[in-house]
Design a protein around this motif. Structure first.
Motif, short mmCIF file in Angstrom:
data_model
loop_
_atom_site.label_atom_id
_atom_site.label_comp_id
_atom_site.label_asym_id
_atom_site.label_seq_id
_atom_site.Cartn_x
_atom_site.Cartn_y
_atom_site.Cartn_z
N UNK B 13 -9.40 12.03 -10.86
CA UNK B 13 -9.10 12.60 -9.56
C UNK B 13 -9.48 11.60 -8.48
N UNK B 14 -8.52 11.27 -7.64
CA UNK B 14 -8.74 10.27 -6.60
C UNK B 14 -9.19 10.91 -5.30
N UNK B 16 -8.87 11.40 -1.29
CA UNK B 16 -7.67 11.54 -0.47
C UNK B 16 -7.62 10.43 0.58
N UNK B 17 -7.42 9.21 0.11
CA UNK B 17 -7.42 8.03 0.97
C UNK B 17 -6.81 6.88 0.17
N UNK B 18 -6.59 5.76 0.84
CA UNK B 18 -6.23 4.56 0.09
C UNK B 18 -7.35 4.28 -0.90
N UNK B 19 -7.00 3.90 -2.12
CA UNK B 19 -8.04 3.80 -3.13
C UNK B 19 -7.76 2.63 -4.09
N UNK B 20 -8.81 1.89 -4.41
CA UNK B 20 -8.74 0.86 -5.44
C UNK B 20 -8.96 1.53 -6.80
N UNK B 21 -7.98 1.39 -7.68
CA UNK B 21 -8.04 2.09 -8.97
C UNK B 21 -8.91 1.34 -9.96
N UNK B 22 -8.70 0.04 -10.07
CA UNK B 22 -9.57 -0.80 -10.91
C UNK B 22 -9.93 -2.04 -10.12
N UNK B 23 -11.13 -2.54 -10.33
CA UNK B 23 -11.58 -3.75 -9.63
C UNK B 23 -12.42 -4.57 -10.61
N UNK B 24 -12.04 -5.83 -10.74
CA UNK B 24 -12.73 -6.73 -11.67
C UNK B 24 -13.09 -7.99 -10.91
#
Lengths: 97, 163
Positions: B13-14, B16-24
């Motif tokens: 569940x994200x 309610x905004x712009x969101x980084x899904x994965x970050x490496x």
């Protein structure tokens, strides 16, 4: 509460997917991630490569034993393209021809 | 060369905004470089057909605030990844589903859109592989620049090799 009976339900990459409808014609993986067929089969790529840049083809997370560069849904049929050319998933839902 | 690794999640569940899904974020130099091979986004319980934008971008500090997740090995025989799960996005770490994006500047290196019933799969050709060198000042993120209409049941991930 259970799922509605009309839903198409299958698995892809370890997750259960639910869809109201099968995929539209000419949906192609990639750039799409998932194709839903009329039986609720969820098609996508796995993580195995064959050395020709082709990837193993999964249906409901089951390896079909085929490698391809793309998976396409066209007029109700799943087609894969690779070094052997275009092949179509059989009506018996068992193999590509 | 070390093996292949994935950072993937489902049923997420994200916010309610712009969101980084994965970050490496690559580890400090000298060490192995990361070569990103594949990214994907999908929604597992989706009844609405809408288009949604996504980006692959680099981000310098301050990094996103993430949910810690350890990378998975694609082959059992491989050694564990040099990247470890963490919430900070700092060098040598990774995470998913950012709750805050961080003030660091994002630089878009890939932008596209996808239909949410089909999802998006980006398999980079050998010439296009995204390399993040050890010691890089930035990390690499898979990012939704606009909040999706439905926030639940997101599945996404990326794969990379270390060498």
């Amino acid at each position: 509460m259970g799922d509605d009976r009309h839903l198409l339900i299958g698995r892809a990459n370890g997750h259960l997917f639910r869809r109201e409808d099968k995929s539209e014609s000419y949906v192609v993986i990639p750039p799409a991630h998932l194709i839903t067929d009329s039986d609720g089969g969820m098609w996508t790529f796995g993580f195995k490569y064959d050395g020709y840049g082709e990837i193993n083809v999964l249906r409901n997370d089951m390896d079909t034993g085929e490698f391809a560069a793309r998976i396409e849904y066209r007029r109700g049929q799943v087609r894969i393209y690779g070094k052997a050319g275009w092949r179509v998933f059989s009506r018996s839902r068992r193999h590509f021809i | 060369m070390a093996g292949g690794y994935s950072l993937a999640a489902g049923g997420i569940t994200l916010a309610n905004q712009a969101v980084t899904l994965v970050f490496v974020n690559p580890i400090a130099s000298p060490n192995l470089d990361l070569e990103f091979r594949r990214f994907w986004i999908n929604q597992s319980n989706n009844m609405a057909s809408v288009n949604l934008r996504y980006q692959i971008n680099t981000q310098v500090t301050a990094f996103p605030t993430l949910v810690s997740q350890t990378p998975a090995k694609l082959a059992i025989a491989d050694a564990a990844s040099i990247i470890t799960g963490n919430t900070t996005g700092a060098a040598g770490t990774c995470g998913i589903n950012a709750s805050a994006e961080g003030a660091g500047t994002k630089t878009i290196i890939w932008a596209d859109s996808f239909n949410t019933t089909n999802g998006a799969l980006l398999v980079l050709t050998p010439e296009e592989i995204i390399e993040m060198a050890a010691g890089a000042a930035s990390g690499l993120g898979l990012h939704l620049p606009v909040a999706p209409g439905t926030l639940t049941n997101w599945a996404f991930g990326c794969t990379w090799t270390e060498g």
